[in-house]
Motif scaffolding. Structure first.
Motif, PDB file in Angstrom:
ATOM      1  N   LEU A 417     129.371  93.154  41.508  1.00  0.00           N
ATOM      2  CA  LEU A 417     130.466  93.248  42.469  1.00  0.00           C
ATOM      3  C   LEU A 417     130.130  92.681  43.855  1.00  0.00           C
ATOM      4  O   LEU A 417     130.985  92.038  44.468  1.00  0.00           O
ATOM      5  CB  LEU A 417     130.936  94.699  42.594  1.00  0.00           C
ATOM      6  CG  LEU A 417     131.830  95.194  41.444  1.00  0.00           C
ATOM      7  CD1 LEU A 417     132.149  96.661  41.626  1.00  0.00           C
ATOM      8  CD2 LEU A 417     133.117  94.381  41.381  1.00  0.00           C
ATOM      9  N   THR A 420     130.634  89.163  43.539  1.00  0.00           N
ATOM     10  CA  THR A 420     132.059  88.943  43.295  1.00  0.00           C
ATOM     11  C   THR A 420     132.837  88.947  44.601  1.00  0.00           C
ATOM     12  O   THR A 420     133.699  88.088  44.832  1.00  0.00           O
ATOM     13  CB  THR A 420     132.612  90.029  42.357  1.00  0.00           C
ATOM     14  OG1 THR A 420     131.894  89.997  41.125  1.00  0.00           O
ATOM     15  CG2 THR A 420     134.087  89.817  42.078  1.00  0.00           C
ATOM     16  N   TYR A 421     132.525  89.907  45.474  1.00  0.00           N
ATOM     17  CA  TYR A 421     133.213  89.993  46.757  1.00  0.00           C
ATOM     18  C   TYR A 421     132.901  88.780  47.633  1.00  0.00           C
ATOM     19  O   TYR A 421     133.781  88.260  48.334  1.00  0.00           O
ATOM     20  CB  TYR A 421     132.826  91.281  47.485  1.00  0.00           C
ATOM     21  CG  TYR A 421     133.310  92.529  46.803  1.00  0.00           C
ATOM     22  CD1 TYR A 421     134.504  92.547  46.102  1.00  0.00           C
ATOM     23  CD2 TYR A 421     132.568  93.711  46.842  1.00  0.00           C
ATOM     24  CE1 TYR A 421     134.950  93.693  45.459  1.00  0.00           C
ATOM     25  CE2 TYR A 421     133.011  94.872  46.214  1.00  0.00           C
ATOM     26  CZ  TYR A 421     134.208  94.844  45.517  1.00  0.00           C
ATOM     27  OH  TYR A 421     134.656  95.977  44.886  1.00  0.00           O
ATOM     28  N   VAL A 425     135.760  86.282  48.913  1.00  0.00           N
ATOM     29  CA  VAL A 425     135.964  85.995  50.334  1.00  0.00           C
ATOM     30  C   VAL A 425     135.861  84.491  50.591  1.00  0.00           C
ATOM     31  O   VAL A 425     136.659  83.912  51.345  1.00  0.00           O
ATOM     32  CB  VAL A 425     134.945  86.766  51.195  1.00  0.00           C
ATOM     33  CG1 VAL A 425     134.988  86.274  52.644  1.00  0.00           C
ATOM     34  CG2 VAL A 425     135.235  88.262  51.143  1.00  0.00           C
TER      35      VAL A 425
END
Length: 447
Positions: A417, A420-421, A425
């Motif tokens: 994650l 992933t973030y 972004v």
């Protein structure tokens, strides 16, 4: 175009939805857009609807994240157990994601979890969306190729230059004064040989020239610098013969497709070659069904080249948007840019209704090819990231079985994650840059 983009996104998600339901995964939501729900209805166990920001879509599937492993266990537990203590922020993010996923579980979901599916079924589900875009792209490009035809340069002469203007001086010449020629310029070989607009070249150096063999003719002319060559052409249904001597001069280097070759800095490469000084007429040439897949392959390779260099290309777009530099017409654009191009095509009087329809259909096809390639990037949260995760799990389990080790269990994508973030972004920032550039300095097809 808005409707076409909506359908493309919607069918992408249908590509995920149908195999997920076929394999028994419970799908609570199918949504077009993000943010606040504007309209929805429920059919069966799935809520279908539209959200306020129509820049994408998603389906939610139960069991995307496997539960955390119990201490001492090799495989994952069957229940979504959270660790009592966290080793840091990243672990907390993974645990919170698992907890949110666990809250969606209902009685009877144990055998309907995504992560419990065989690897090949998970790959089929994640491939479903991109493949749907690929199919749309193939259909759209097929309609244009077979039904409308693609623009092709022909061996019919569109213009003839009375002189050879040195490379780089074209923009400084006034065509209204002596046809842009100076006394020091060499005579134009095509004009001197008697060629005029409307003539169709039929043979060059004794070899027949096809109606759409402009690139081949150009290559032959370039390779005969300073050599007198016999040439025949048709004018008003009558064939004429002449002799032409290509003038050796500096011209852009071209590839096998007739496109200018550039170096790593984007500067056009030049070479001394034969030049006769004439232009080519363009007409739509219908292809056959066998031409569709090669055309699709060409688009895929072109989009892939852009994607592989996407950050640098977006940086170039940003530089153009905030300066006086011209924008690269072959660079990336946003959905806003696609809409502006569609509007420009619709509004122009420079092309007929058939060409407008073909251009818009081709634009839809190109958009779907771009969605196909982009979603296969092997990074979460894109479909390609889930596919790579499933393949890694398969390889890990294969070697565990080969070396008689315990089953390592499913790959825990919740641990990815943080990355992933970061990717999400970065995608939003690049999207914002492209949207801004498409507003303040859009790509224009007709000047």
């Amino acid at each position: 175009m808005v409707v076409a983009v909506g359908f493309s996104i919607g069918l992408h998600e249908v590509g995920h939805l149908l195999p997920a339901k076929r394999f028994g995964v419970r799908v609570p939501q199918y949504m077009i857009g993000f943010g606040k729900t504007v309209f929805s209805f429920k059919r069966g166990e799935t809520e279908y609807g539209f959200k306020a920001i129509p820049l994408g879509g998603y389906i939610s599937m139960i069991g995307m994240y496997p539960p955390a492993k119990n201490k001492g266990d090799v495989g994952a537990t069957d229940a979504p157990i959270l660790r009592k203590s966290s080793t840091g922020m990243f672990q907390q993010m993974a645990d919170e994601a698992r907890h949110a996923a666990a809250e969606q579980l209902q009685p009877g979901d144990d055998d309907r979890l995504f992560y419990k599916l065989p690897v090949y079924k998970r790959i089929i589900i994640m491939l479903g969306g991109p493949v749907m875009n690929l199919l749309i792209g193939v259909v759209m490009i097929g309609i244009v190729t077979v039904g409308f035809g693609a623009p092709a340069q022909t061996t019919t002469v569109s213009e003839v230059y009375q002189c050879v203007v040195p490379l780089g001086e074209e923009s400084t010449r006034d065509a209204s004064v002596n046809n842009g020629c100076l006394p020091t310029d060499a005579p134009g070989p095509a004009y001197a040989a008697g060629l005029r607009p409307g003539d169709t070249i039929t043979t060059f150096d004794g070899a027949p020239v096809g109606d759409t063999a402009w690139v081949e003719l150009t290559q032959a002319i370039r390779s005969h610098a300073g050599t007198a060559v016999p040439l025949t052409y048709m004018r008003d249904g009558v064939e004429h013969s002449t002799t032409i001597t290509p003038y050796k001069t500096e011209r852009p280097m071209i590839d096998a497709n007739g496109m200018a070759v550039t170096d790593a800095q984007g500067k056009t490469q030049t070479v001394d070659v034969g030049f006769i000084g004439m232009g080519s007429s363009v007409k739509n040439v219908k292809g056959s069904v066998t031409d569709v897949l090669p055309a699709v392959g060409t688009q895929i390779s072109g989009v892939a080249a852009v994607v592989l260099d996407l950050p640098a290309r977006v940086a170039q777009v940003a530089k153009a948007a905030f300066s006086d530099e011209p924008r690269d017409p072959n660079g990336p654009i946003s959905v806003v840019g696609v809409g502006r191009i569609a509007g420009e095509i619709s509004a122009t009087d420079l092309i007929g209704i058939n060409d407008k329809a073909a251009s818009l259909i081709s634009l839809i096809g190109g958009l779907n090819i771009a969605l196909f390639v982009f979603n296969l990037i092997p990074l979460l949260p894109l479909d390609g990231g889930h596919i790579i995760g499933a393949l890694f799990e398969s390889v890990r389990r294969f070697f565990a079985k080969l070396f008689r080790r315990p089953d390592p269990g499913p790959v825990d994508i919740a641990k990815m994650l943080p990355l992933t973030y970061v990717v999400a972004v970065a995608m939003m920032l690049m999207g914002a840059v492209l949207i801004y550039a498409d507003i303040v300095k859009p790509v224009n097809l007709f000047g």
